[in-house]
Enzyme design. Structure first.
Site, PDB file in Angstrom:
ATOM      1  N   ASP A  67      -3.786 -30.638 -51.696  1.00 32.05           N
ATOM      2  CA  ASP A  67      -2.688 -29.765 -51.271  1.00 32.05           C
ATOM      3  C   ASP A  67      -2.506 -28.572 -52.207  1.00 32.05           C
ATOM      4  OD1 ASP A  67      -1.858 -31.461 -53.323  1.00 32.05           O
ATOM      5  OD2 ASP A  67      -0.355 -32.485 -52.135  1.00 32.05           O
ATOM      6  N   ASP A 136       8.765 -42.028 -52.366  1.00 37.49           N
ATOM      7  CA  ASP A 136       9.168 -42.361 -50.994  1.00 37.49           C
ATOM      8  C   ASP A 136       7.956 -42.756 -50.145  1.00 37.49           C
ATOM      9  OD1 ASP A 136       7.892 -39.955 -50.846  1.00 37.49           O
ATOM     10  OD2 ASP A 136       9.547 -38.845 -49.924  1.00 37.49           O
ATOM     11  N   HIS A 138       5.084 -41.050 -50.032  1.00 42.28           N
ATOM     12  CA  HIS A 138       4.267 -39.940 -49.545  1.00 42.28           C
ATOM     13  C   HIS A 138       2.888 -39.924 -50.194  1.00 42.28           C
ATOM     14  CE1 HIS A 138       6.184 -37.432 -52.928  1.00 42.28           C
ATOM     15  NE2 HIS A 138       4.900 -37.331 -53.161  1.00 42.28           N
ATOM     16  N   GLU A 143       5.201 -36.354 -46.056  1.00 43.63           N
ATOM     17  CA  GLU A 143       6.474 -37.035 -46.327  1.00 43.63           C
ATOM     18  C   GLU A 143       6.731 -38.101 -45.256  1.00 43.63           C
ATOM     19  OE1 GLU A 143       8.259 -36.683 -48.936  1.00 43.63           O
ATOM     20  OE2 GLU A 143       7.754 -34.738 -49.792  1.00 43.63           O
TER      21      GLU A 143
HETATM   22  C1  F6R Z   1      -0.549 -34.537 -55.622  1.00 44.67           C
HETATM   23  C2  F6R Z   1       0.197 -34.988 -54.456  1.00 44.67           C
HETATM   24  C3  F6R Z   1       1.345 -35.936 -54.510  1.00 44.67           C
HETATM   25  C4  F6R Z   1       1.385 -36.871 -55.730  1.00 44.67           C
HETATM   26  C5  F6R Z   1       2.633 -37.760 -55.681  1.00 44.67           C
HETATM   27  C6  F6R Z   1       2.762 -38.619 -56.919  1.00 44.67           C
HETATM   28  O1  F6R Z   1      -1.596 -33.653 -55.258  1.00 44.67           O
HETATM   29  O2  F6R Z   1      -0.143 -34.561 -53.399  1.00 44.67           O
HETATM   30  O3  F6R Z   1       1.374 -36.689 -53.325  1.00 44.67           O
HETATM   31  O4  F6R Z   1       0.237 -37.655 -55.755  1.00 44.67           O
HETATM   32  O5  F6R Z   1       3.773 -36.970 -55.556  1.00 44.67           O
HETATM   33  O6  F6R Z   1       2.999 -37.792 -58.019  1.00 44.67           O
HETATM   34  P1  F6R Z   1       2.947 -38.332 -59.520  1.00 44.67           P
HETATM   35  O7  F6R Z   1       1.535 -38.726 -59.769  1.00 44.67           O
HETATM   36  O8  F6R Z   1       3.345 -37.133 -60.341  1.00 44.67           O
HETATM   37  O9  F6R Z   1       3.899 -39.464 -59.601  1.00 44.67           O
END
Ligand code: F6R
Length: 243
Positions: A67, A136, A138, A143
């Site tokens: 992303d 959550d 995701h 989401e």
């Molecule tokens: C990262 C992404 C997100 C993270 C998720 C967990 O490219 O797309 O989905 O993998 O938010 O984030 P952390 O690892 O910071 O807890």
């Protein structure tokens, strides 16, 4: 689903890097799907170490990231391009022409997403997709209640995400409101999916995602149906399973 239980974040990072390195060794021109966030930073550090020790060659490795924020230039330290450059690309011998992220500076969302899907297809799909897990449930910027059959698309960031991200910016007005993300279908098409999860704060959602029902309200739960899903998680993240 295979679970690799690790002692802590460091141990998780070593093991995840070992798994990624094995894919590179077996297929030197593999396509790695990469993630940002705090979970994979240690994994990248271990991959860099393997490269520095002369044990891993990124020369023909190709990559696609999950992303990117819409509207942030690559030079912005909060852009995912910057993150990847900082944590991995500038530290190994990957050919920058072989690295890909959605084009956050393309204002036409349809164009940006179609172009990215074309890039992924032209590479022959993703060999290994690295993921983190959102609180959550995701994955990428998918989401809760995103349809499972989406390819790359533009998402409006939730108030919760904007609020959570504002600490990285000078003011809340600077936080991007939209992002381009691979969809769940794109993620499910990867040959192998490797998720890294660490910490007590992820324990509840980990249990819900992988030991509860498969439902769009917990996007990561779809990975239960992936034929080659590896979860590398530390004891804290797995702690709710013991209850
Ligand atoms: C990262 C992404 C997100 C993270 C998720 C967990 O490219 O797309 O989905 O993998 O938010 O984030 P952390 O690892 O910071 O807890």
């Amino acid at each position: 689903m295979r679970i690799v239980r690790t002692k802590n974040y460091e141990d998780m990072s070593v093991k995840a890097a070992d798994l990624i390195a094995s894919v590179i060794l077996l297929k030197p021109n593999c396509v790695l799907g990469l993630a940002t966030g705090s979970s994979p930073i240690g994994t990248y550090q271990n991959l860099v170490k393997k490269y520095q020790d002369g044990n891993l060659d990124f020369n023909t490795v190709r990559s696609v990231n999950l992303d990117e924020y819409k509207g942030l230039p690559r030079t912005n330290p909060q852009s995912y391009y910057y993150f990847m450059h900082d944590n991995l690309f500038s530290k190994v011998n990957i050919n920058l022409e072989n690295t890909n992220l959605p084009n956050g500076m393309e204002p036409d969302a349809k164009k940006a997403c179609e172009e990215y899907d074309t890039v992924i297809k032209s590479m022959g799909g993703v060999d290994l997709q690295l993921l983190g897990l959102g609180h959550d449930g995701h994955i990428g910027f998918n989401e809760p209640n995103t349809e499972f059959d989406k390819t790359t698309h533009c998402v409006d960031l939730t108030e919760m995400t904007i609020e959570a991200n504002k600490r990285f910016f000078n003011s809340i007005d600077e936080v991007p409101r939209q992002a381009y993300t691979m969809g769940i279908q794109t993620i499910m098409e990867a040959k192998t999916v490797l998720m890294v999860v660490s910490g007590k704060d992820k324990a509840k959602i980990l249990k819900e995602a992988f030991f509860g029902p498969v439902t769009p309200s917990v996007p990561a739960s779809i990975l239960q149906f992936h034929p080659n899903f590896i979860l590398v998680a530390d004891e804290d993240a797995l702690s709710e399973l013991d209850k």
